[in-house]
Design an enzyme around this catalytic site. Structure first.
Site, short mmCIF file in Angstrom:
data_model
loop_
_atom_site.label_atom_id
_atom_site.label_comp_id
_atom_site.label_asym_id
_atom_site.label_seq_id
_atom_site.Cartn_x
_atom_site.Cartn_y
_atom_site.Cartn_z
N HIS A 41 -77.74 53.47 -57.95
CA HIS A 41 -77.24 54.10 -59.17
C HIS A 41 -76.85 55.56 -58.98
O HIS A 41 -76.27 56.17 -59.89
CB HIS A 41 -78.28 53.97 -60.30
CG HIS A 41 -77.65 53.70 -61.63
ND1 HIS A 41 -78.33 53.14 -62.69
CD2 HIS A 41 -76.37 53.88 -62.08
CE1 HIS A 41 -77.53 53.01 -63.73
NE2 HIS A 41 -76.33 53.45 -63.38
N ASP B 162 -80.24 50.03 -68.39
CA ASP B 162 -81.11 50.40 -67.27
C ASP B 162 -82.55 50.46 -67.76
O ASP B 162 -82.81 50.84 -68.91
CB ASP B 162 -80.67 51.77 -66.74
CG ASP B 162 -81.19 52.11 -65.35
OD1 ASP B 162 -82.23 51.56 -64.97
OD2 ASP B 162 -80.57 52.94 -64.67
N HIS C 283 -84.44 52.61 -66.48
CA HIS C 283 -84.72 54.03 -66.28
C HIS C 283 -83.61 54.88 -66.91
O HIS C 283 -82.46 54.44 -67.00
CB HIS C 283 -84.79 54.36 -64.78
CG HIS C 283 -85.69 53.44 -64.01
ND1 HIS C 283 -85.25 52.25 -63.48
CD2 HIS C 283 -87.01 53.55 -63.69
CE1 HIS C 283 -86.26 51.66 -62.85
NE2 HIS C 283 -87.33 52.41 -62.97
N ASP D 262 -82.72 57.87 -65.59
CA ASP D 262 -82.03 58.58 -64.48
C ASP D 262 -81.57 59.97 -64.91
O ASP D 262 -80.46 60.41 -64.58
CB ASP D 262 -80.85 57.75 -63.96
CG ASP D 262 -81.30 56.45 -63.32
OD1 ASP D 262 -82.49 56.32 -63.01
OD2 ASP D 262 -80.45 55.56 -63.12
N HIS E 51 -81.07 58.53 -56.89
CA HIS E 51 -80.56 57.53 -57.84
C HIS E 51 -81.23 57.71 -59.21
O HIS E 51 -80.82 57.04 -60.17
CB HIS E 51 -80.71 56.11 -57.31
CG HIS E 51 -82.11 55.58 -57.23
ND1 HIS E 51 -82.39 54.24 -57.04
CD2 HIS E 51 -83.32 56.19 -57.29
CE1 HIS E 51 -83.69 54.05 -57.01
NE2 HIS E 51 -84.27 55.21 -57.15
N ASP F 260 -77.28 48.37 -64.54
CA ASP F 260 -78.24 48.36 -63.43
C ASP F 260 -78.93 47.01 -63.41
O ASP F 260 -79.35 46.50 -64.46
CB ASP F 260 -79.25 49.49 -63.65
CG ASP F 260 -80.16 49.74 -62.45
OD1 ASP F 260 -80.71 48.77 -61.92
OD2 ASP F 260 -80.36 50.91 -62.09
N ASP G 151 -81.86 46.35 -62.69
CA ASP G 151 -83.21 46.37 -63.24
C ASP G 151 -83.24 46.46 -64.77
O ASP G 151 -84.32 46.46 -65.37
CB ASP G 151 -84.08 47.45 -62.59
CG ASP G 151 -83.69 48.88 -62.95
OD1 ASP G 151 -83.13 49.13 -64.04
OD2 ASP G 151 -83.95 49.78 -62.12
N GLU H 288 -77.33 48.71 -58.06
CA GLU H 288 -78.70 48.47 -57.60
C GLU H 288 -78.94 47.05 -57.09
O GLU H 288 -80.09 46.66 -56.86
CB GLU H 288 -79.74 48.84 -58.65
CG GLU H 288 -79.83 50.33 -58.95
CD GLU H 288 -80.46 51.16 -57.83
OE1 GLU H 288 -81.01 50.57 -56.88
OE2 GLU H 288 -80.39 52.41 -57.91
#
Length: 313
Positions: A103, A130, A132, A134, A147, A232, A234, A277
């Site tokens: 990412h 995502d 996260h 980030d 990332h 992403d 995840d 990712e």
């Protein structure tokens, strides 16, 4: 009034970025998407496809990071320069789809798309799918993995002196983050200073996905804006998408993810896409790559009645 995504010239841009974290494998992501049939999926929906192949990071000079934990700053900055220029250029002739890569690539893709739309006086929005946020900077990250910093960069946070100067920063009020379930305290504090729309998994559990997403899409449409989607792996639950190095339990289901993509298709607002990712080394017989390609097809017009029955033999 919404409209479906019309026929597009989809420009596939391979971004084998593998420097945003220490666990290797994302450099194989772009070719895994190709092997999973992303070009065929798009052409079957009536779109044209131009594949620019896999890019490489620019050769740049960077100072030593102030934070000694920072990993591979030079290559990450080089990728940011390469992808920002590639995004801004490709957007003139079609819809860029960036095949990642970790990412960290979004520092370049989002900043490049923001610069493109600024030239055309079009308000620019980002949908961040995502686990996260980030939203770290190179100074605040306690893992050193860059990332975890792209949203910090393209919103103009301090601490990115080594990176290419932003042509235009993305306004926090123009960002919606959906699927959050792993946000560090320092990121949470920084996000609280802005106006980013934050939709964590509890919100989705309690309210469903359609309400929060519809409200954001209505704002984009009301501004006559354009939308970049950064997806992403995840964001998805690891039981359906194991091919990622940052698994966080409790992610989106297959149906929730497809619903998001179908709503995005209906909106007709999406102008560019990140697929990030994917680590094929960690995948199970290509199931994550196949799911990400299926989600891309939903975004680009495939409907629920058109689903394929997959054999795992």
């Amino acid at each position: 009034m919404t409209q479906n995504i019309t026929q597009q010239n989809c420009i596939l841009i391979g971004a084998p970025v593998d420097c945003g974290k220490r666990r290797q494998g994302c450099l194989m992501g772009p070719d895994a998407y190709r092997t999973a049939g992303i070009a065929d999926a798009l052409t079957s929906l009536g779109h044209t496809v131009t594949d620019l192949g896999n890019l490489a990071p620019a050769d740049v000079d960077v100072p030593e990071p102030r934070n000694s934990l920072v990993h591979d700053l030079k290559r990450t900055v080089g990728w940011t320069k390469t992808l920002s220029e590639a995004a801004e250029n490709a957007a003139e002739t079609g819809m860029p789809i960036f095949l990642g890569g970790d990412h960290a690539l979004a520092a370049g893709t989002v900043s490049g798309m923001a610069a493109h739309y600024a030239k055309h006086d079009t308000p620019f929005f980002v949908l961040w799918l995502d686990a996260h946020s980030d939203f770290h900077t190179p100074d605040t990250t306690d893992s050193g993995n860059l990332h975890g910093t792209p949203a910090g960069y393209f919103t103009g946070r301090e601490g990115f002196d080594a990176f290419p100067p932003l042509k235009v920063a993305v306004q926090t009020e123009n960002i919606c983050m959906i699927g959050l379930r792993s946000v560090d305290p320092s990121e949470r504090a920084a996000l609280a200073l802005g106006q980013t729309t934050l939709v964590d998994m509890r919100t989705i559990d309690e309210q469903g996905i359609t309400g929060p997403l519809s409200m954001f899409l209505d704002r984009v449409a009301a501004a006559d804006g354009a939308l970049h989607v950064s997806l992403d792996v995840d964001f998805l639950d690891p039981t359906i998408a194991p091919g990622v190095g940052t698994t966080v339990p409790g992610g989106a289901t297959t149906r929730e993810a497809h619903l998001i993509m179908e709503m995005l298709c209906d909106s007709g607002l999406v102008g560019s896409l990140d697929l990030v990712e994917l680590n094929p080394f960690l995948d199970d017989r290509g199931m994550t790559a196949n799911l990400m390609v299926d989600l891309t097809a939903s975004l680009m017009g495939r409907r629920v009645f058109d689903r394929l029955t997959r054999s795992r033999k």
